[in-house]
Write an enzyme that holds these catalytic residues in place. Sequence first.
Site, short mmCIF file in Angstrom:
data_model
loop_
_atom_site.label_atom_id
_atom_site.label_comp_id
_atom_site.label_asym_id
_atom_site.label_seq_id
_atom_site.Cartn_x
_atom_site.Cartn_y
_atom_site.Cartn_z
N HIS A 131 -10.87 19.07 -8.61
CA HIS A 131 -12.14 18.58 -9.14
C HIS A 131 -11.90 17.72 -10.37
CE1 HIS A 131 -14.13 21.61 -6.58
NE2 HIS A 131 -15.19 20.85 -6.71
N LYS A 135 -15.19 19.69 -15.01
CA LYS A 135 -15.65 20.94 -14.37
C LYS A 135 -15.22 22.13 -15.21
CE LYS A 135 -15.98 23.41 -9.99
NZ LYS A 135 -17.45 23.57 -10.21
N THR A 142 -16.91 26.88 -4.70
CA THR A 142 -16.66 26.60 -3.29
C THR A 142 -15.34 27.23 -2.86
OG1 THR A 142 -17.88 24.53 -3.44
CG2 THR A 142 -16.36 24.76 -1.60
#
Length: 236
Positions: A131, A135, A142
């Site tokens: 990511h 983040k 997920t």
Amino acid sequence: MKIAILGYGKMGKTIEQIAINRNHEIVYKTSSPIEVEELKKADVAIDFSIPDAAFNNITTCFKHHIPVACGTTGWLDRYEEAVKVCKEENGAFIYGSNFSLGVNLFFQLNENLAKLMSKFDEYKVDVEEIHHTQKLDKPSGTAITLTESILQHTDNKSWKLIENNEEVSDKEIPVVAKREDDVKGTHTIKYASSIDDIEIKHTAHSREGFALGAVIAAEWLHDKTGVFTMKDVLGL
């Protein structure tokens, strides 16, 4: 439909545009503590805030009878508590670690593959997620959803976030979380043996898939009561 957006960062702004394109009205948007009188103007709320704010945002919605679709990750140690408040207040709630249609199909593919691979001990599974550097939580919600689904269908007992090449036990699933500039979200499940590897992968190209799914979830949740998932929304 009148929508409140709780967490007005990059995702919140994308949700706003998609909601407007679908003929909804944004009546409240904030990245600050909720102003209840403003929140009460909404038919439904969508929360993409931060882990420290999510629980209070969600339960405030329940207490004022505002259905809420939440895509914030990193707060799930209080998920069951939130569900309890939802039921006490006769509220409506969808939590999704990822609202993207493609990711929810990937969740189903991951579950089906885990069931199939459970018969073949020679394959060892690992999970990797990548990511963007902003983040906050690690691993991603997920990745946790994917890994916990694997745990339900194999002999593995737990998962472990791997940093600095630590070892894992035979019954632990290693989860690697990487942070790189401008990566929207990549998740890879790999089953490796001495002979070959089997791999499935989902790569997001923009935030629009997540945002569209969140708006669709909010549309579906409007006028309902209870606790739901994206499987309910998509009929999976």
